[in-house]
Design an enzyme around this catalytic site. Structure first.
Site, PDB file in Angstrom:
ATOM      1  N   HIS A   1      -7.951  -5.548   0.697  1.00 20.93           N
ATOM      2  CA  HIS A   1      -6.698  -4.799   0.735  1.00 20.93           C
ATOM      3  C   HIS A   1      -5.869  -5.236   1.941  1.00 20.93           C
ATOM      4  CE1 HIS A   1      -4.052  -1.389  -0.084  1.00 20.93           C
ATOM      5  NE2 HIS A   1      -4.162  -0.989   1.173  1.00 20.93           N
TER       6      HIS A   1
ATOM      7  N   GLU B   1      -9.457  -5.433  -3.460  1.00 20.34           N
ATOM      8  CA  GLU B   1      -8.858  -4.270  -2.801  1.00 20.34           C
ATOM      9  C   GLU B   1      -9.904  -3.317  -2.209  1.00 20.34           C
ATOM     10  OE1 GLU B   1      -5.648  -3.699  -2.394  1.00 20.34           O
ATOM     11  OE2 GLU B   1      -4.510  -4.598  -4.034  1.00 20.34           O
TER      12      GLU B   1
ATOM     13  N   SER C   1       0.837  -1.191   0.000  1.00 17.06           N
ATOM     14  CA  SER C   1       0.000   0.000   0.000  1.00 17.06           C
ATOM     15  C   SER C   1       0.881   1.252   0.000  1.00 17.06           C
ATOM     16  CB  SER C   1      -0.964  -0.045   1.185  1.00 17.06           C
ATOM     17  OG  SER C   1      -1.972   0.931   1.051  1.00 17.06           O
TER      18      SER C   1
END
Length: 544
Positions: free
Chosen positions: A425, A331, A213
């Site tokens: 995610h 995600e 990320s």
């Protein structure tokens, strides 16, 4: 004594005070001697300062390397995380931090007991450049150490403490720039690794930077920054997003200048000059930056980051290193704030898409059709942020002759499915680290089954193989082919599955969208896709 030196002295006194055992491992590194702990064949050293505390007059200045200490330093506790806002208590990403402070520039080392010239992994945590810490239990490096890898995890300055630009900060800088302090911290940590990791059994000429990320965004920044060149040899970017950045002094791509953003935060604080800004408590600074909607990103300043990431990679100015890059299939399932609101019906959806995407509307609707609105609204930002970025990275590194490997994490399990979070995610993190039993308290609990353990072991083997030899390999599992001309990739589902041509046409569509926005100069590229996209600019011949 200055505030910075006093903070460093107090920190040293605390860390030198812990009682030692004759069995505790001691490493004598150029930075100084450190005493850690031994755990099942792994030596662990926590809370090592790699730079002076960035507090007081040192707030918003480049990091200064920590001078070598003369006594044996206790290294059995994590250092403080950077001051950060509290997240929602019920978030799956919520984790209790034992300590936060502006004095946060610490790193941790896990190393095999008998390591010699081992590959080095430098882990950069995520958290939108706003939250997170290297002390998160999911990031325990012992599993990789047992695979012969020296793991270094780092803290860095976050939020406005790490990325604020301001005209007065630029004026006091010898280079005339400001912002990017958190990125400079990461670079300083890599310099520390270069100088010291051999003492821990690591090879300073075989360093892989790894992030997820915002950590993967940082990986791209490091690949793009001339100041990080030569400090690492490979890269892994998990759920990276190659979005537009603010530029230091000019408004561009629909974003204010970074200095103007910083000035608005100062005005919100009522700080009339740098002295007042530096005197403001960190908690007040964070609150003020939140009120003005500050979203920390790297700044195009011409020195640390010379141009937009897409342009750096197009011009082949990035670090010429092998890469693994990938994304997760779900995600946006855990990042619903990035998705467009649900339209009234399919007709309203199609009408809006045709209005916003014009000649690209048919192609957009082919990938994100109205027949399944919920899935299309989740898939469009997933692809524009994460899937497009992953494929762009492996394409660009392949083009300069570097082995590049693409993946999609498409795995789930009962608790995640029950919460509607298939492949969410960061879901790959406990599998990559082998920490399935050390997830945050609201994280969908990973069951202790052979399927989960085997997938985790395979992913760790692929990652460790890449660090050892540039070939991601896992015994008794599918061969992971380089992206190459057939666009090979690995799908991590119940088991690793190799394939070719992931999401055909997805990359080309999103590349066109970004190309037009770049050419127009007045639109950013991030999560403004689908129903919340502005009308796209007309087609152009070239983005260069």
């Amino acid at each position: 004594m200055s505030l910075v030196l006093r903070a460093a002295a107090l920190s040293a006194l605390v860390l030198l005070a812990a009682p030692a055992s004759a069995q505790d491992p001691v490493v004598r590194a150029p930075a100084g001697a450190v005493r850690g702990v031994a755990q099942q064949g792994v030596r662990v050293f926590k809370g090592l300062p790699y730079a002076m505390p960035p507090v007081g007059a040192a707030r918003w200045k480049p990091p200064v390397a920590m001078p070598a200490w003369s006594e044996v330093r206790d290294a059995t506790r994590f250092g403080a995380a950077c001051v950060q806002p509290k997240g929602r208590a019920d978030s799956i990403y919520a984790w209790d931090l034992e300590q936060t402070s502006e004095d946060c520039l610490f790193l941790n080392v896990w190393t095999p007991a008998q390591a010699q010239n081992a590959p080095v992994m430098v882990w950069i945590h995520g958290g939108a450049l706003t939250t997170g810490a290297s002390s998160d239990l999911m990031y325990d490096g012992a599993g990789f150490a047992r695979l012969g890898v020296v793991v270094v995890s780092i803290n860095y300055r976050l939020g406005a403490l790490g990325y604020l630009a301001h005209p007065q900060l630029s004026a006091e800088s010898p280079e005339g720039i400001s912002g990017n302090y958190g990125l400079l911290d990461q670079i300083e940590a890599l310099r520390w690794v270069k100088r010291n990791v051999a003492a821990f059994g690591g090879n300073p000429e075989n360093v892989t930077i790894v992030g997820e990320s915002a950590g993967a965004l940082s990986v791209m920044y490091l690949m793009a920054s001339p100041q990080a060149r030569g400090l690492f040899n490979k890269a892994v970017a998990q759920s990276a997003y190659m979005i537009s950045m603010p530029e230091l002094k000019q408004a561009r791509f629909g974003q204010p200048a970074a200095e103007a953003i910083g000035a608005s935060i100062a005005a919100e604080l009522g700080a009339k000059d740098l002295a007042a800004l530096r005197a403001a408590p960190a908690s007040e600074l964070i609150a003020a930056s939140t009120r003005v909607g500050y979203f920390p990103l790297g700044t195009v300043d011409g020195r640390v980051l010379t141009r937009q990431l897409v342009e750096t990679f197009d011009r082949e100015e990035q670090a010429p290193v092998p890469i693994i890059a990938g994304f997760n299939s779900g995600e946006i399932r855990s990042l619903q704030m990035l998705a467009a609101p649900m339209p009234a019906n399919a007709a309203a959806y199609e009408s809006t898409i045709r209005e916003r995407y014009a000649d690209l509307a048919d192609e957009f609707l082919k990938h994100y059709p109205s027949k399944d609105l919920k899935e299309s609204i989740l898939a469009a930002p997933r692809d524009s942020l994460y899937a497009w970025t992953a494929e762009r990275l492996v394409r660009k590194q392949t083009a300069i002759g570097k082995p590049s490997f693409l993946y999609v994490f498409d795995h789930s399990y009962p608790a995640a499915d029950a919460a509607g979070l298939h492949g969410f995610h960061a879901a790959e993190l406990p599998f990559v680290f082998g920490t399935l039993d050390r997830t945050p308290r609201h994280w969908p609990k990973v069951p202790d089954t052979r399927t989960q353990r085997d997938l985790s072991a395979a992913m760790m083997s692929y990652w460790a193989g890449f660090m050892h030899s540039t070939e991601p390999r896992a015994k008794d599992h599918a061969q992971w082919q380089a992206y190459g001309s057939d666009r090979a990739y690995m799908r991590f589902a119940e088991r690793p599955e190799s394939g070719t041509r992931l999401l055909p046409g997805m990359f080309e569509l999103n590349e066109q969208v970004v190309c037009r926005r770049r050419a127009s100069g007045d639109q950013p590229w991030h999560w403004n896709v689908g129903l919340i996209s502005p009308p796209l600019p007309p087609a152009v011949e070239s983005c260069r």
